[in-house]
Write an enzyme that holds these catalytic residues in place. Structure first.
Site, short mmCIF file in Angstrom:
data_model
loop_
_atom_site.label_atom_id
_atom_site.label_comp_id
_atom_site.label_asym_id
_atom_site.label_seq_id
_atom_site.Cartn_x
_atom_site.Cartn_y
_atom_site.Cartn_z
N ASP A 1 -1.33 6.42 6.64
CA ASP A 1 -1.34 4.98 6.88
C ASP A 1 -2.24 4.69 8.09
O ASP A 1 -2.39 5.53 8.97
CB ASP A 1 0.11 4.53 7.17
N THR B 1 -5.84 -1.64 7.07
CA THR B 1 -5.99 -3.09 7.11
C THR B 1 -7.42 -3.42 7.54
O THR B 1 -7.83 -4.57 7.54
CB THR B 1 -5.03 -3.69 8.15
N ARG C 1 6.52 -8.27 1.85
CA ARG C 1 7.39 -7.86 2.95
C ARG C 1 8.04 -9.08 3.61
O ARG C 1 9.22 -9.05 3.95
CB ARG C 1 6.63 -7.04 4.00
N LYS D 1 0.83 -1.22 0.00
CA LYS D 1 0.00 0.00 0.00
C LYS D 1 0.86 1.27 0.00
O LYS D 1 0.64 2.18 -0.79
CB LYS D 1 -0.96 -0.01 1.22
N THR D 2 1.86 1.30 0.89
CA THR D 2 2.74 2.48 0.94
C THR D 2 3.50 2.62 -0.37
O THR D 2 3.62 3.73 -0.92
CB THR D 2 3.76 2.32 2.10
P1 ADP Z 1 2.14 -1.97 3.18
O1 ADP Z 1 2.19 -0.47 3.10
O2 ADP Z 1 0.95 -2.58 2.52
O3 ADP Z 1 2.34 -2.48 4.59
P2 ADP Z 1 4.68 -1.79 1.77
O4 ADP Z 1 4.31 -0.90 0.65
O5 ADP Z 1 5.43 -1.19 2.91
O6 ADP Z 1 3.40 -2.55 2.34
O7 ADP Z 1 5.50 -3.01 1.13
C1 ADP Z 1 6.36 -3.86 1.89
C2 ADP Z 1 7.60 -4.20 1.09
O8 ADP Z 1 7.27 -5.05 -0.01
C3 ADP Z 1 8.30 -2.99 0.47
O9 ADP Z 1 9.68 -3.20 0.55
C4 ADP Z 1 7.88 -3.01 -0.97
O10 ADP Z 1 8.85 -2.48 -1.80
C5 ADP Z 1 7.67 -4.50 -1.25
N1 ADP Z 1 6.56 -4.68 -2.21
C6 ADP Z 1 5.25 -4.67 -1.90
N2 ADP Z 1 4.51 -4.91 -3.00
C7 ADP Z 1 5.37 -5.07 -4.02
C8 ADP Z 1 5.20 -5.35 -5.43
N3 ADP Z 1 3.99 -5.53 -5.95
N4 ADP Z 1 6.30 -5.42 -6.20
C9 ADP Z 1 7.53 -5.26 -5.64
N5 ADP Z 1 7.77 -5.02 -4.33
C10 ADP Z 1 6.70 -4.92 -3.52
#
Ligand code: ADP
Length: 351
Positions: free
Chosen positions: A130, A179, A238, A85-86
């Site tokens: 977030d 979430t 992650r 998401k981030t």
């Molecule tokens: P969330 O905000 O949903 O908790 P993040 O955006 O922080 O998740 O993603 C967690 C990690 O996974 C980051 O290092 C991100 O670069 C990697 N990541 C997530 N989705 C992808 C994707 N579709 N392709 C490549 N890397 C991804």
């Protein structure tokens, strides 16, 4: 570079040392808790693996906004932690040629926090909040006119001298991530013009993410090792990247090289007691507790108390994957172990 800004007040409103990151988009902490680490996150849609429908739909919205010379409609992203998401919010900022302010809703405690944040926005900038379900009612009330009309309604002074003032804000896009979609009030939810869910990733997509990331951090990984990591990463990038980094540590210390082999991956997984499907000790104690109690149903809070684990962690990290594997189910009366869950526990503890 990621800038931690503790002073964004452009009027009389001050924000103290809250966690606010203004992201130039190229660089962001990989681990959300450590803003000093240089990020290897994907920066554009073409680097973001999987979620093809979501990407093409977002691209259309972005292209249309750029064509009209307007900012993007407010966007809500929901799904489990670690699904991107981030990363997507930062990609949207890059694709819109703008910057992104990143903040966690938990740090917007007082009305002045959100006021200061809104007053500090620039034209067309993106504000990423977030865990947006954690906003207080008061903060939400302040956000409504800002989201709808880009205006801030302020009450100044006390008792008799109270005056109302409306301040125009620059046009901006709010990207909210959560979430817990159901915990967002419907007035807030209704103000997002675009809403997307992020799903768990297939092993094939996770394998691509692992390969891309290993190239970025200059390590070699073979097919067997990468598919093994992908299969036990619970559909979550992650987790895949975290296990890859631990495997890198092992290969550097044990083999004195930068090559992650299946042997190294097995060592990491054994050490962390992660099985072939990605289940770890917490998953197994969850399943075992249900097993010991005739398969349930048992309420989440009781399980949480018995295992001394946070109920939110169980609900958002542990349970979705167990449900996806068909090992437990959620019923109105509580959590229930499925026949597959019973077989899993019998087999595991028989070994
Ligand atoms: P969330 O905000 O949903 O908790 P993040 O955006 O922080 O998740 O993603 C967690 C990690 O996974 C980051 O290092 C991100 O670069 C990697 N990541 C997530 N989705 C992808 C994707 N579709 N392709 C490549 N890397 C991804």
């Amino acid at each position: 570079m990621a800038i931690i800004s503790s002073n964004i007040n452009e009027s009389n409103y001050s924000r103290s040392n809250k966690e606010l990151r203004i992201i130039k988009s190229e660089i962001l902490s990989e681990d959300k808790s450590d803003s000093q680490v240089i990020s290897n996150r994907p920066k554009f849609f073409k680097e973001f693996i999987g979620h093809e429908k979501l990407k093409s739909s977002l691209k259309i919205s972005i292209d249309a906004s750029l064509f009209r010379g307007e900012c993007l409609d407010h966007l809500l992203l929901y799904g489990q932690p670690g699904l991107g998401k981030t990363t997507l919010a930062l990609i949207v900022a890059n694709e819109m040629n703008t910057t992104c302010k990143v903040i966690n809703a938990a740090s917007l405690e007082k009305p002045r926090d959100i006021v200061g944040l809104l007053l500090g926005l620039k034209e067309n900038q993106i504000l990423f909040i977030d865990e947006i379900h954690r906003l207080s009612n008061l903060t939400e009330e302040i956000l409504y006119p800002a989201l709808e009309d880009f205006k801030l309604d302020l009450t100044i002074g006390a008792s008799r001298g109270t005056r109302c003032r409306t301040i125009n804000l620059p046009k901006f896009t709010l990207i909210g991530a959560t979430t817990k979609l159901a915990s967002i009030s419907s007035p807030l939810r209704d103000r997002f013009g675009i809403c997307h869910k992020l799903y768990l990733y297939s092993p094939e997509d996770l394998q691509k993410i692992i390969f891309n990331f290993s190239n970025l951090i200059n390590i070699k990984i073979d097919d067997e090792a990468s598919i093994r990591l992908a299969l036990c990463s619970r559909g979550t990038p992650r987790i895949a990247l975290r296990l890859l980094k631990r495997s890198r540590d092992y290969s550097q210390v044990i083999k004195k090289n930068n090559t992650v082999s299946i042997e190294i991956v097995e060592k990491v997984l054994n050490n962390q007691k992660i099985d072939r499907r990605g289940l770890d000790e917490i998953d197994r104690s969850f399943l075992n507790y249900l097993y010991q109690n005739n398969g349930g149903p048992i309420g989440l809070e009781s399980i949480s108390a018995a295992l001394s684990e946070d109920s939110r962690m169980l609900e958002f990290i542990v349970e979705p994957y167990l449900i996806q594997l068909g090992l437990i189910s959620r019923t109105p009366r509580g959590r229930v172990l499925t026949p597959s869950g019973e077989i899993y526990i019998n087999e595991y503890y028989e070994k």
